[in-house]
Design an enzyme around this catalytic site. Structure first.
Site, PDB file in Angstrom:
ATOM      1  N   LYS B  68       0.820  -1.220   0.000  1.00 24.19           N
ATOM      2  CA  LYS B  68       0.000   0.000   0.000  1.00 24.19           C
ATOM      3  C   LYS B  68       0.849   1.261   0.000  1.00 24.19           C
ATOM      4  O   LYS B  68       0.554   2.220  -0.728  1.00 24.19           O
ATOM      5  CB  LYS B  68      -0.925  -0.028   1.221  1.00 24.19           C
ATOM      6  CG  LYS B  68      -1.929   1.105   1.257  1.00 24.19           C
ATOM      7  CD  LYS B  68      -2.858   0.933   2.454  1.00 24.19           C
ATOM      8  CE  LYS B  68      -2.002   0.663   3.681  1.00 24.19           C
ATOM      9  NZ  LYS B  68      -2.731   0.534   4.907  1.00 24.19           N
ATOM     10  N   THR B  70       3.905   1.573  -1.070  1.00 22.75           N
ATOM     11  CA  THR B  70       4.554   1.640  -2.377  1.00 22.75           C
ATOM     12  C   THR B  70       3.613   2.266  -3.407  1.00 22.75           C
ATOM     13  O   THR B  70       4.016   3.118  -4.202  1.00 22.75           O
ATOM     14  CB  THR B  70       4.974   0.218  -2.816  1.00 22.75           C
ATOM     15  OG1 THR B  70       5.756  -0.350  -1.772  1.00 22.75           O
ATOM     16  CG2 THR B  70       5.771   0.237  -4.090  1.00 22.75           C
ATOM     17  N   ARG B  91       2.449   8.153   7.572  1.00 21.27           N
ATOM     18  CA  ARG B  91       2.768   7.862   8.974  1.00 21.27           C
ATOM     19  C   ARG B  91       4.255   7.575   9.157  1.00 21.27           C
ATOM     20  O   ARG B  91       4.908   7.087   8.242  1.00 21.27           O
ATOM     21  CB  ARG B  91       1.960   6.658   9.458  1.00 21.27           C
ATOM     22  CG  ARG B  91       0.482   6.967   9.713  1.00 21.27           C
ATOM     23  CD  ARG B  91      -0.322   5.700   9.687  1.00 21.27           C
ATOM     24  NE  ARG B  91      -0.174   5.067   8.375  1.00 21.27           N
ATOM     25  CZ  ARG B  91      -0.109   3.778   8.165  1.00 21.27           C
ATOM     26  NH1 ARG B  91      -0.206   2.941   9.161  1.00 21.27           N
ATOM     27  NH2 ARG B  91       0.036   3.297   6.938  1.00 21.27           N
ATOM     28  N   LYS B 102      10.636  -8.193   9.002  1.00 26.18           N
ATOM     29  CA  LYS B 102      11.119  -7.514   7.807  1.00 26.18           C
ATOM     30  C   LYS B 102       9.954  -6.809   7.109  1.00 26.18           C
ATOM     31  O   LYS B 102       8.855  -7.321   7.063  1.00 26.18           O
ATOM     32  CB  LYS B 102      11.765  -8.524   6.859  1.00 26.18           C
ATOM     33  CG  LYS B 102      13.183  -8.867   7.294  1.00 26.18           C
ATOM     34  CD  LYS B 102      13.814  -9.892   6.372  1.00 26.18           C
ATOM     35  CE  LYS B 102      14.967 -10.577   7.083  1.00 26.18           C
ATOM     36  NZ  LYS B 102      16.187  -9.787   7.117  1.00 26.18           N
ATOM     37  N   ALA B 270      -3.146   1.149  13.173  1.00 27.78           N
ATOM     38  CA  ALA B 270      -4.574   1.163  12.860  1.00 27.78           C
ATOM     39  C   ALA B 270      -5.316   0.010  13.519  1.00 27.78           C
ATOM     40  O   ALA B 270      -6.542   0.028  13.607  1.00 27.78           O
ATOM     41  CB  ALA B 270      -4.780   1.141  11.354  1.00 27.78           C
ATOM     42  N   PHE B 298      -3.356  -0.402   7.594  1.00 26.54           N
ATOM     43  CA  PHE B 298      -3.998  -1.702   7.355  1.00 26.54           C
ATOM     44  C   PHE B 298      -5.146  -1.604   6.355  1.00 26.54           C
ATOM     45  O   PHE B 298      -5.134  -0.718   5.492  1.00 26.54           O
ATOM     46  CB  PHE B 298      -4.418  -2.338   8.686  1.00 26.54           C
ATOM     47  CG  PHE B 298      -3.230  -2.678   9.567  1.00 26.54           C
ATOM     48  CD1 PHE B 298      -2.186  -3.458   9.082  1.00 26.54           C
ATOM     49  CD2 PHE B 298      -3.146  -2.219  10.870  1.00 26.54           C
ATOM     50  CE1 PHE B 298      -1.086  -3.779   9.886  1.00 26.54           C
ATOM     51  CE2 PHE B 298      -2.043  -2.531  11.677  1.00 26.54           C
ATOM     52  CZ  PHE B 298      -1.024  -3.306  11.174  1.00 26.54           C
ATOM     53  N   PHE B 378       2.697  -7.708  -9.018  1.00 26.12           N
ATOM     54  CA  PHE B 378       3.915  -8.398  -8.591  1.00 26.12           C
ATOM     55  C   PHE B 378       4.468  -9.180  -9.785  1.00 26.12           C
ATOM     56  O   PHE B 378       3.715  -9.562 -10.685  1.00 26.12           O
ATOM     57  CB  PHE B 378       3.606  -9.364  -7.441  1.00 26.12           C
ATOM     58  CG  PHE B 378       3.610  -8.691  -6.091  1.00 26.12           C
ATOM     59  CD1 PHE B 378       2.688  -7.698  -5.776  1.00 26.12           C
ATOM     60  CD2 PHE B 378       4.550  -9.036  -5.112  1.00 26.12           C
ATOM     61  CE1 PHE B 378       2.696  -7.065  -4.531  1.00 26.12           C
ATOM     62  CE2 PHE B 378       4.563  -8.408  -3.865  1.00 26.12           C
ATOM     63  CZ  PHE B 378       3.638  -7.429  -3.574  1.00 26.12           C
ATOM     64  N   TRP B 407       6.742  -0.375  -7.793  1.00 20.87           N
ATOM     65  CA  TRP B 407       7.883  -0.986  -7.118  1.00 20.87           C
ATOM     66  C   TRP B 407       9.064  -1.064  -8.099  1.00 20.87           C
ATOM     67  O   TRP B 407      10.178  -0.709  -7.743  1.00 20.87           O
ATOM     68  CB  TRP B 407       7.489  -2.388  -6.627  1.00 20.87           C
ATOM     69  CG  TRP B 407       8.550  -3.036  -5.802  1.00 20.87           C
ATOM     70  CD1 TRP B 407       8.745  -2.903  -4.464  1.00 20.87           C
ATOM     71  CD2 TRP B 407       9.574  -3.915  -6.269  1.00 20.87           C
ATOM     72  NE1 TRP B 407       9.835  -3.626  -4.072  1.00 20.87           N
ATOM     73  CE2 TRP B 407      10.364  -4.266  -5.156  1.00 20.87           C
ATOM     74  CE3 TRP B 407       9.916  -4.436  -7.537  1.00 20.87           C
ATOM     75  CZ2 TRP B 407      11.465  -5.120  -5.254  1.00 20.87           C
ATOM     76  CZ3 TRP B 407      11.008  -5.280  -7.632  1.00 20.87           C
ATOM     77  CH2 TRP B 407      11.768  -5.621  -6.498  1.00 20.87           C
TER      78      TRP B 407
END
Lengths: 553, 553
Positions: B68, B70, B91, B102, B270, B298, B378, B407
C-alpha cells in the site's frame, strides 16, 4: 531578575553554521538540527587533537549550588573575549532530573549554553537513542529465552536492565513476564535511569563507529545456568544496536550566550557512572580549539577522578590544568552552617568548611598537573568571606585562587581566571597515574579511597565478595574501577560533609561492564534509578501559544 | 536485485531546502534535521487547505504483502511526473516492528521515501518524545501517590500505562513498585507500545500547540477510591508534557526517490489505535499541494474507517477520492490458496478471494466519495490473473481499476492510476457520515460492524458491559469509537479471511481516551504490546565503518 530560560530565549543566537565556520568546521561536516544545533561528522584519526585541555571540577556539591557549569561556560567566554580559539566540551542534561529538581545542566544567568530549552529537553535525541537501543537489547534477550533459549541463559542471572530517562522509583524493583506462556518468562527485574546505562558509558568512551560496535559486542548481558558469561556477540545483535546509535555517536555543537562554540555530547552521571562527556566531543574540542574546556560531574572525588583514571588513558591526553570550583556558601554548609542562614556572614563556618576544598585540591594535585581554584561569587557573599577564602587558597593551599562572577557578567566576570588558566597551561608538568590496570581490584579501590577520598579502607559486603571472586575467576580484573558513590560526601554517607577522617567505604556489589571496560563498585546506599521530589519541577513548567516557556529554571 | 536500503542509500537526494522551496515553504518555516530531513513550522489557521485529498487504503493485509505504501508513493511520483503540485502525508514507522519483522513503512523498490534508514530508525525523534512524555506522566502519577496521594488515586484503578517503542512481550503484564516504602507503591501494571498510546493519538489529532495542551489536560489517568475520574489537569502537568512535545508536533518533511515532497508525521497503529498520520501533516499537504495523498493503516475496515469517522470531522475535510489497493497474491490467499504456492497461477483461489476486495470497496463507497482500485502488480502475477482481476473490478464492482507497477518503475508505473484519480477528484460528490456523535456507543459500533465489516452484531464481555455503564454514567458517550481489532480479517479472528458472513464482534473492554476524544473498543484477542518473532530482523542488521547499512529490508 530574569530566569535562565528568559535570558536564553532573549539571546540573539548566531546561526550554528556561522559558529562552526569560525573554528574551521566545514559545511560538509555539519548536520543541522534546526538553526542553532548541529551534529558534527568528525574523524579523530585524521583530525588530530592539538589544543590545551582544561578540566573543570569542584568541591562536593551542596544544596547551595556550586555553579560549576556556570564557571566552565564563563571561563570559555572569557578566553573567547581574550581572542583565544576556545571550544567547550560538556555533558548533555538528563531529562529525568530536569523534570524533578530545579537546576539544569546548561549554566545559569549570563553564562549559559543556548538554546537552553532544547538542550535541557530532548536536544538531538541522543539519550532517546540510547534508551531505545538499551531496551531493544532487553527485549531481544527475553525474546531469545521465550523462543527456546538456545544459549541457556539463566533468567535469574540476567544483568542487563531496562532503562528510562525518567526519575521513576516505581520501576526500581519489578516483576516482569507475567500473564502466561505467550507473554514472556516471569522474573525479577529493575529499571535504571538511562544515564546509568553501560551504553551511555560506551557512547562516551568510543573513538569511532567501529569501536562503538566492538564495545557493544563485548557487553555482558547475564550468565548461563552453568554460570558462563553471555555477551551481546552471543546474541548477534551488535549490528542492530550500533545502527540505532549511528547518529547519537556524533558530537552536538551549540554556542554560549556569547557565541563561544560548545560541543555537548553524552552525559553519564558521575555518582553512578563515569561522569564525563564523550571522548569524541573532547577530541573535537581539542582539534578545533587551541583551548578545550571540559567539565566532569559532581565533585573531584567522582567525575574528575574518573576523568583522570578512566578517560585520560583512552583519550591519550591528560588535562593541562585542573580548575576546582568552590563557593563561600557551599563551604559554609560544609563547615556546619544551617542552610537557612546562608545569606548571613558566617566566617566561623567558612573556616571550618574550607577543609573540603583542601582535600579536593590535594586530591587533584596528585595527578601532577597545575590546579587553580575558581571562587564562584554569589551576591550574598560578604567581602570578608571572599577575602578570607582567597587568602586561604593562596597562603594555605598555595595555589592560584580567583574570584569569578560569570553568572552576572558572563565572560567579563572570568577574565582573571582565564589568565590564570592560560598561565597554568603553559607550565611544564607530567601526568601521574593513580593506579595501573594490573593493580588488583582491591588495590585500585584502596588507592581511590585513601588518596582521593581521604578514607582508610574498604569493606566488601558478602555479595560484593562473591562478585569479586567471580570477576577474578573470569579473568576480568585488569580494568579500571568506576565508583558509584554519593556526590555529597567523600564518604559513602551523604550526611558526612567537610573532610571526614578515618572512614571506610562500604562496597555492596561489583558489576562487570565489559563493553565500557570498567568494573562498577556500588557503595553505600547509592541508587541507579532516582525518584521525584514532593513537588517536581514539572508541575511549574509551561509553554504558551507563542512557544514561550516558563518554569524551566 | 537491490535491497530497499541499497536503493535508498544510492539515491541522489535533493537538499530538503530545495524540496521545500519547490512547494512554497519559506526558509523561515524550515528547521533542518541534517541535509535531507526537516521539521516545518506550519500554522493551519492562516495557511488554509486548498488541495484535493486522496485517501489510500487496501484490502486486508496478508503475509503476501499488499504494498500500500509503495502504491501511495508511486501515485505521488506519477502526479509529480504529470507536473501536478502533489504532496504526500504519511505515517512514521515504529521502531518496535522494524526490529522485529522484515518490511518497513517507507515503501519499496523504486517507490520509497528517503532517507529510508533514518525514517525507519529514530527519524526526528517524535516517537521518542512521545515515549518520554508518556512515561514522565506515569512517573508523576506514582510519585503523587508516593508523596501522600492528595488526589486519593486508587493504585488499582490507574489506567495510564507506561510505553516503549519496542516489541517487548515481557512487559505486557508486570508488577511495579516493589522494594519497600522508598521505592513506590506495589501494583499490577503493564506496558503498551508507543504507537498505541493516547499521546500518539493526540499528536495526530491536535490542530495547534494550544489544542495539544488542551487535549493533554483532559487525558484520563485513572480513578479515585470513590470511582471519580482523575485527569492530567488534576495533576497540573499538562504544561510540562506539552513542553516535551513542542518539537514533535511539527510535521516532518522528506522526499521520495523522485523528489516528490512528503510529510511524514505521527504513526498510531490502525489495529490498536486510529491509524492515520497527523492532521497537521495532512493540512500542510493540502495547503502546499494541489493534490494531497494520505494513507491510512492496514485494510479499509481499520485505518480508512477511522479516517472517515474520527479524522474527517476534525480535519473538516473529507477525501475527494479513495484508492483501494489490492494484489493478486493477497486475494489468492484470501481465496484459500496456500502461502507456498503463491508464485503459481491460481485463478480459482483468485475468484474466491475477490470477495474481500468487494467488501472493502463497498464499505468505502458508503461514504459517498469515488472509489478507485489500484491493482499492485507483482512479478509473479500472470496475465490471466491480472486480466481477471481488472475485469472483475470494472464489471462486477463497476469502479475504475488500474494496474500499477511502481515498485519496479516508480512514478512511471502509476501514470494511469494518477489519471484515474484526477478524474475521480473532479467528480462532484457529497460526504456521508457513517454515524453521528450522539448515536449511542452501541449504535456506533453496530454501524461499523454491520456496514463496514459485514458482521451482524456485537457481543460485550462482562468487563466491557461494566465499562460501558461507567462511561454512560460519567456522560462520556458522545465520542466516536476507535475499534481495536485484528488487521487480518473483517472479523475479530485473524484466521477468518475472505469476506466472512454472520459473525459477531466480541468486545472485551472499552477504554476512555478523553484527550484523543474517542472510546477504544478492544475486540477479540488484540494486544497493545506486540512481541518479537523467533528470528527478529535485528539479528540481520549491520552498519560498517563507512556507515553502509545492511539488513534494514
Amino acid at each position: 531578575m530574569k530566569s535562565d530560560v528568559e535570558i536564553s530565549q532573549e539571546t540573539a543566537m548566531e546561526p550554528i553554521t556561522k559558529v562552526a565556520k569560525k573554528i574551521g568546521i566545514t559545511e560538509d561536516q555539519i548536520e543541522q538540527y534546526g538553526k542553532y544545533k548541529a551534529k558534527i561528522n568528525f574523524d579523530p584519526t585524521t583530525e588530530k587533537a592539538k589544543g590545551k585541555l582544561i578540566l573543570v571540577t569542584s568541591i562536593n556539591p551542596t544544596a547551595a549550588g556550586e555553579g560549576k557549569t556556570t564557571v566552565t561556560i564563563g571561563l570559555g567566554d572569557a578566553l573567547n573575549e581574550l581572542h583565544k580559539k576556545v571550544v567547550l566540551a560538556l555533558r548533555e542534561p538528563s531529562l529525568g532530573p530536569v523534570m524533578g529538581m530545579k537546576g539544569g545542566a546548561t549554566g545559569g544567568g549570563y553564562a549559559q549554553v543556548v538554546p537552553m530549552d532544547d538542550i535541557n529537553l530532548h536536544f538531538t535525541g541522543d539519550f532517546d537513542a540510547l534508551t531505545e537501543a538499551n531496551n531493544t537489547l532487553a527485549a531481544l534477550i527475553d525474546n531469545h529465552i521465550q523462543h527456546g533459549n538456545q544459549l541457556n541463559i539463566d533468567p535469574r542471572q540476567i544483568t542487563w536492565k531496562r532503562v528510562m530517562d525518567v526519575n521513576d522509583r516505581e520501576l526500581r524493583q519489578v516483576v516482569v513476564g507475567l500473564g502466561g506462556r505467550t507473554s514472556g518468562v516471569p522474573r525479577q527485574d529493575g529499571f535504571d535511569i538511562t544515564v546509568a546505562s553501560e551504553l551511555m558509558a560506551i557512547l562516551c568512551l568510543a573513538t569511532s563507529l567501529t569501536d562503538l560496535k566492538k564495545r557493544i559486542s563485548k557487553m555482558l548481558i547475564g550468565y548461563t545456568y552453568d554460570r558462563q558469561p553471555v555477551t551481546v556477540a552471543d546474541l548477534h545483535v551488535q549490528g542492530a544496536l550500533t545502527l540505532l546509535l549511528k547518529d547519537a555517536i556524533k558530537p552536538n555543537l551549540v554556542q554560549t550566550i556569547e557565541h563561544t562554540p560548545a560541543f555537548i555530547h553524552g552525559g553519564p552521571f558521575a555518582n553512578i557512572a563515569h561522569g564525563c562527556n564523550s571522548i569524541l566531543a573532547t577530541q573535537a574540542a581539542l582539534h578545533f580549539g587551541d583551548y578545550a574546556i571540559t567539565e566532569a560531574g559532581f565533585g573531584s572525588d567522582l567525575g574528575a577522578e574518573k576523568f583522570m583514571d578512566i578517560v585520560t588513558p583512552r583519550l591519550q591526553q591528560s588535562p593541562d590544568c585542573v580548575v576546582v570550583v568552590a563557593t563561600v556558601r557551599a563551604l559554609k554548609l560544609n563547615g556546619g552552617a544551617d542552610k537557612k542562614t546562608l545569606n548571613e556572614e558566617n566566617l566561623d563556618a567558612l573556616k571550618k568548611g574550607v577543609v573540603n576544598l583542601k582535600r579536593h585540591v590535594e586530591g587533584m594535585q596528585q595527578y601532577g598537573k597545575p590546579v587553580v581554584v575558581a571562587i564562584n561569587k554569589f551576591a550574598t557573599d560578604t567581602d570578608d568571606e571572599l577575602t578570607y577564602l582567597q587568602n586561604y587558597v593562596t597562603n594555605e593551599l598555595q595555589v592560584t585562587g580567583t574570584i569569578i562572577n560569570s553568572w552576572a557578567e558572563g565572560g567579563k566576570g572570568a577574565i582573571n581566571l582565564a589568565k590564570d588558566v592560560m598561565d597554568a597551561c603553559a607550565q611544564p608538568a607530567k601526568f601521574h597515574e593513580l593506579y595501573a590496570d594490573d593493580d588488583s581490584i582491591e588495590d585500585k579501590m584502596e588507592k581511590i579511597v585513601t588518596r582521593i577520598y581521604g578514607g582508610n579502607g574498604i569493606e566488601f559486603s558478602s555479595k560484593a565478595k562473591n562478585a569479586l571472586k567471580r570477576i577474578k575467576k573470569l579473568g576480568y580484573d585488569q580494568m579500571p574501577v568506576c565508583m558509584a558513590k554519593t556526590q555529597y560526601s567523600f564518604t559513602d554517607d551523604a550526611k558526612q560533609l567537610g573532610a571526614p577522617e578515618n572512614f571506610k567505604i562500604h562496597v555492596s556489589d561489583l558489576q562487570l561492564k565489559l563493553g565500557a571496560g570498567f568494573i562498577v563498585a556500588l557503595t553505600g546506599k547509592i541508587l541507579t534509578m532516582p525518584g521525584l521530589p514532593t513537588h517536581p519541577a514539572a508541575l511549574d513548567m509551561d509553554i504558551d501559544e507563542q512557544g514561550r516557556i516558563t518554569g524551566l529554571f
